[in-house]
Design a protein around this motif. Structure first.
Motif, PDB file in Angstrom:
ATOM      1  N   LEU A 117       0.825  -1.213   0.000  1.00 50.73           N
ATOM      2  CA  LEU A 117       0.000   0.000   0.000  1.00 50.73           C
ATOM      3  C   LEU A 117       0.856   1.258   0.000  1.00 50.73           C
ATOM      4  N   ARG A 118       1.976   1.220   0.675  1.00 46.55           N
ATOM      5  CA  ARG A 118       2.852   2.394   0.714  1.00 46.55           C
ATOM      6  C   ARG A 118       3.448   2.697  -0.645  1.00 46.55           C
ATOM      7  N   ASN A 119       3.592   1.686  -1.498  1.00 46.59           N
ATOM      8  CA  ASN A 119       4.178   1.882  -2.816  1.00 46.59           C
ATOM      9  C   ASN A 119       3.171   2.376  -3.847  1.00 46.59           C
ATOM     10  N   ILE A 120       1.903   2.519  -3.468  1.00 42.34           N
ATOM     11  CA  ILE A 120       0.891   3.022  -4.396  1.00 42.34           C
ATOM     12  C   ILE A 120       0.910   4.550  -4.356  1.00 42.34           C
ATOM     13  N   PRO A 121       1.201   5.212  -5.446  1.00 45.71           N
ATOM     14  CA  PRO A 121       1.204   6.686  -5.443  1.00 45.71           C
ATOM     15  C   PRO A 121      -0.174   7.243  -5.090  1.00 45.71           C
ATOM     16  N   GLU A 122      -0.202   8.275  -4.264  1.00 46.71           N
ATOM     17  CA  GLU A 122      -1.468   8.881  -3.875  1.00 46.71           C
ATOM     18  C   GLU A 122      -2.188   9.505  -5.064  1.00 46.71           C
ATOM     19  N   ASP A 123      -1.433   9.876  -6.103  1.00 48.41           N
ATOM     20  CA  ASP A 123      -2.052  10.504  -7.272  1.00 48.41           C
ATOM     21  C   ASP A 123      -3.020   9.565  -7.973  1.00 48.41           C
ATOM     22  N   TYR A 124      -2.819   8.248  -7.849  1.00 44.56           N
ATOM     23  CA  TYR A 124      -3.722   7.313  -8.516  1.00 44.56           C
ATOM     24  C   TYR A 124      -5.139   7.437  -7.961  1.00 44.56           C
ATOM     25  N   GLY A 125      -5.242   7.485  -6.647  1.00 46.66           N
ATOM     26  CA  GLY A 125      -6.555   7.621  -6.030  1.00 46.66           C
ATOM     27  C   GLY A 125      -7.194   8.966  -6.338  1.00 46.66           C
ATOM     28  N   ARG A 126      -6.386  10.028  -6.301  1.00 43.27           N
ATOM     29  CA  ARG A 126      -6.939  11.348  -6.609  1.00 43.27           C
ATOM     30  C   ARG A 126      -7.433  11.406  -8.053  1.00 43.27           C
ATOM     31  N   ALA A 127      -6.668  10.833  -8.967  1.00 40.11           N
ATOM     32  CA  ALA A 127      -7.070  10.838 -10.371  1.00 40.11           C
ATOM     33  C   ALA A 127      -8.385  10.091 -10.565  1.00 40.11           C
ATOM     34  N   ALA A 128      -8.553   8.962  -9.856  1.00 40.98           N
ATOM     35  CA  ALA A 128      -9.796   8.202  -9.975  1.00 40.98           C
ATOM     36  C   ALA A 128     -10.975   8.998  -9.428  1.00 40.98           C
ATOM     37  N   LEU A 129     -10.762   9.720  -8.319  1.00 39.56           N
ATOM     38  CA  LEU A 129     -11.831  10.535  -7.759  1.00 39.56           C
ATOM     39  C   LEU A 129     -12.203  11.683  -8.693  1.00 39.56           C
ATOM     40  N   ILE A 130     -11.201  12.289  -9.325  1.00 35.29           N
ATOM     41  CA  ILE A 130     -11.467  13.383 -10.256  1.00 35.29           C
ATOM     42  C   ILE A 130     -12.267  12.885 -11.453  1.00 35.29           C
ATOM     43  N   CYS A 131     -11.997  11.634 -11.857  1.00 35.71           N
ATOM     44  CA  CYS A 131     -12.719  11.061 -13.005  1.00 35.71           C
ATOM     45  C   CYS A 131     -14.132  10.616 -12.642  1.00 35.71           C
ATOM     46  N   GLY A 132     -14.524  10.785 -11.391  1.00 38.39           N
ATOM     47  CA  GLY A 132     -15.888  10.487 -11.001  1.00 38.39           C
ATOM     48  C   GLY A 132     -16.083   9.191 -10.248  1.00 38.39           C
ATOM     49  N   ALA A 133     -15.026   8.469  -9.952  1.00 41.48           N
ATOM     50  CA  ALA A 133     -15.151   7.214  -9.207  1.00 41.48           C
ATOM     51  C   ALA A 133     -15.409   7.500  -7.738  1.00 41.48           C
ATOM     52  N   GLY A 134     -16.276   6.688  -7.128  1.00 49.60           N
ATOM     53  CA  GLY A 134     -16.538   6.806  -5.707  1.00 49.60           C
ATOM     54  C   GLY A 134     -15.471   6.101  -4.888  1.00 49.60           C
ATOM     55  N   PRO A 135     -15.479   6.287  -3.563  1.00 47.02           N
ATOM     56  CA  PRO A 135     -14.462   5.635  -2.714  1.00 47.02           C
ATOM     57  C   PRO A 135     -14.439   4.116  -2.866  1.00 47.02           C
ATOM     58  N   LEU A 136     -15.618   3.493  -2.965  1.00 50.06           N
ATOM     59  CA  LEU A 136     -15.656   2.038  -3.105  1.00 50.06           C
ATOM     60  C   LEU A 136     -15.040   1.596  -4.418  1.00 50.06           C
ATOM     61  N   ARG A 137     -15.333   2.323  -5.495  1.00 50.89           N
ATOM     62  CA  ARG A 137     -14.766   1.961  -6.796  1.00 50.89           C
ATOM     63  C   ARG A 137     -13.265   2.212  -6.836  1.00 50.89           C
ATOM     64  N   VAL A 138     -12.814   3.259  -6.161  1.00 48.30           N
ATOM     65  CA  VAL A 138     -11.369   3.502  -6.075  1.00 48.30           C
ATOM     66  C   VAL A 138     -10.674   2.336  -5.383  1.00 48.30           C
ATOM     67  N   PHE A 139     -11.318   1.830  -4.323  1.00 46.51           N
ATOM     68  CA  PHE A 139     -10.726   0.701  -3.602  1.00 46.51           C
ATOM     69  C   PHE A 139     -10.700  -0.561  -4.458  1.00 46.51           C
ATOM     70  N   THR A 140     -11.825  -0.884  -5.107  1.00 42.68           N
ATOM     71  CA  THR A 140     -11.935  -2.144  -5.846  1.00 42.68           C
ATOM     72  C   THR A 140     -11.156  -2.144  -7.157  1.00 42.68           C
ATOM     73  N   GLU A 141     -10.993  -0.957  -7.768  1.00 40.82           N
ATOM     74  CA  GLU A 141     -10.368  -0.909  -9.087  1.00 40.82           C
ATOM     75  C   GLU A 141      -8.973  -0.298  -9.091  1.00 40.82           C
ATOM     76  N   VAL A 142      -8.586   0.334  -7.998  1.00 40.39           N
ATOM     77  CA  VAL A 142      -7.258   0.954  -7.945  1.00 40.39           C
ATOM     78  C   VAL A 142      -6.432   0.400  -6.789  1.00 40.39           C
ATOM     79  N   THR A 143      -6.942   0.609  -5.562  1.00 44.82           N
ATOM     80  CA  THR A 143      -6.141   0.271  -4.382  1.00 44.82           C
ATOM     81  C   THR A 143      -5.896  -1.221  -4.260  1.00 44.82           C
ATOM     82  N   PHE A 144      -6.967  -2.016  -4.268  1.00 43.97           N
ATOM     83  CA  PHE A 144      -6.798  -3.451  -4.040  1.00 43.97           C
ATOM     84  C   PHE A 144      -5.994  -4.138  -5.149  1.00 43.97           C
TER      85      PHE A 144
END
Length: 289
Positions: free
Chosen positions: A177-204
C-alpha cells in the motif's frame, strides 16, 4: 583478488561473485541446520523398518491420516483468510495515519513479536476457558445463560493462530500500500469514481502482490503449526504437526513420523511451486506492480 573485484564498475553494486561470497555463510547454515536433518529424516521413512514405501502406504490405507491432513489444510486456509480480512484494514490505517497514531498502530502490530507463541497461546486458553473472561462477558450481556465450550475446539485454534500470525499478513500488505502513489486515487476521484470503486479498481489490485505474499506466508506457516493446536485443540481436531509429535513422543515411531513429515513437505513444496509459477515472488512482498 582485491576488494574492487567484488564490485561492479559503478562501485555501488556488488558483482555476482561478491553476492555469492556474502550469501555463502547463510547457505552453509541452511544446509547444516535444515537440509541435512530434513534429508536424513526423509531417508528414514523409506529405509526403516524395511526398505520401501510401507510407511507411506500406511498413510494411504488409514483414512484417519487423510482426514488429519485435510483438516490441517482447511484450518490453515481459514487462518489465512481470517488474517487477510483483519489485516487489510489495519494496513490501510497504518498507511493513512501519521505521527503518534501511526506509531501506536505499528507498536500494536510489532508488540506480539516481543512475547513467545507459548505465552500468547496460554493467554487465549485463559480467556476461552469456561470461567474465562469471554464466557463471563457473554453471560453478563445475556448472550448465553451458562458457560459454553470455547476451549479445545477448532474455532479456538483458528482464533489463536490468527492472532499469532496476523502480523505476517499486515506487514506485506502495508509495504504494498505504501508503494501506491497517492495521485492514482486522486485521479480516480477526479474522473468520477466513488471511494468504493477507487478501492476495488485501484487500491486493491495494486496491493495484490502484498496480499498474495502475506496470504501464502501465513498459509504455509499455519500448515506446520504445533504449539497452538496442541494446547487449544482437541484430539478430534488434531492437526498434522500434533500427529507427528504424537508418533515421536508416545509411540516412538520415527519412520512413520518421517513419512508424515514427507507428506507435509510435499504439500508445502507443491503449493509454493504453484504460487511461484502463477505469481512472481519478487512482487509478492510489497514491491512495485
Amino acid at each position: 583478488m582485491s576488494l574492487q573485484d567484488f564490485f561492479r564498475p559503478d562501485g555501488r553494486h556488488l558483482s555476482r561473485g561478491g553476492i555469492l561470497l556474502l550469501m555463502a555463510p547463510f547457505f552453509m547454515l541452511i544446509a547444516f541446520a535444515f537440509l541435512y536433518p530434513l534429508i536424513s529424516l526423509l531417508s528414514l521413512s523409506v529405509t526403516e523398518p524395511t526398505a520401501g514405501f510401507d510407511n507411506y502406504a500406511r498413510i494411504l490405507d488409514n483414512p484417519v491420516y487423510g482426514k488429519v491432513l485435510l483438516r490441517t489444510l482447511w484450518t490453515a486456509l481459514l487462518v489465512a483468510i481470517t488474517s487477510l480480512l483483519l489485516a487489510f484494514p489495519v494496513a490501510m490505517a497504518m498507511v493513512s495515519s501519521s505521527g503518534p497514531v501511526a506509531m501506536l498502530i505499528g507498536a500494536c502490530i510489532l508488540l506480539p513479536f516481543w512475547s513467545s507463541v507459548l505465552v500468547r497461546t496460554a493467554a487465549w486458553a485463559v480467556l476461552l476457558q469456561r470461567n474465562g473472561l469471554i464466557n463471563e462477558a457473554m453471560q453478563w450481556f445475556g448472550i448465553t445463560s451458562e458457560p459454553i465450550r470455547l476451549l479445545y475446539t477448532q474455532g479456538a485454534v483458528v482464533v489463536a493462530m490468527t492472532h499469532v500470525l496476523m502480523p505476517f499478513m499486515v506487514l506485506p500488505i502495508y509495504g504494498a500500500l505504501r508503494n501506491i502513489p497517492e495521485d492514482y486515487g486522486r485521479a480516480a476521484l477526479i474522473c468520477g469514481a466513488g471511494p468504493l470503486r477507487v478501492f476495488t479498481e485501484v487500491t486493491f489490485p495494486l496491493a495484490l502482490p502484498g496480499v498474495l505474499g502475506g496470504f501464502i506466508l501465513v498459509f504455509l506457516t499455519a500448515l506446520g503449526y504445533f504449539i497452538t493446536p496442541a494446547l487449544l485443540g482437541s484430539p478430534q481436531d488434531m492437526m498434522i504437526a500434533t500427529l507427528i509429535s504424537q508418533q515421536l513422543r508416545e509411540f516412538l515411531d520415527w519412520p512413520f513420523a518421517a513419512a508424515l513429515v514427507g507428506v507435509l513437505t510435499l504439500f508445502v513444496t507443491a503449493i509454493t511451486l504453484a504460487f511461484s509459477k502463477i505469481f512472481r515472488f519478487d512482487r509478492m512482498m510489497g514491491g512495485q506492480v
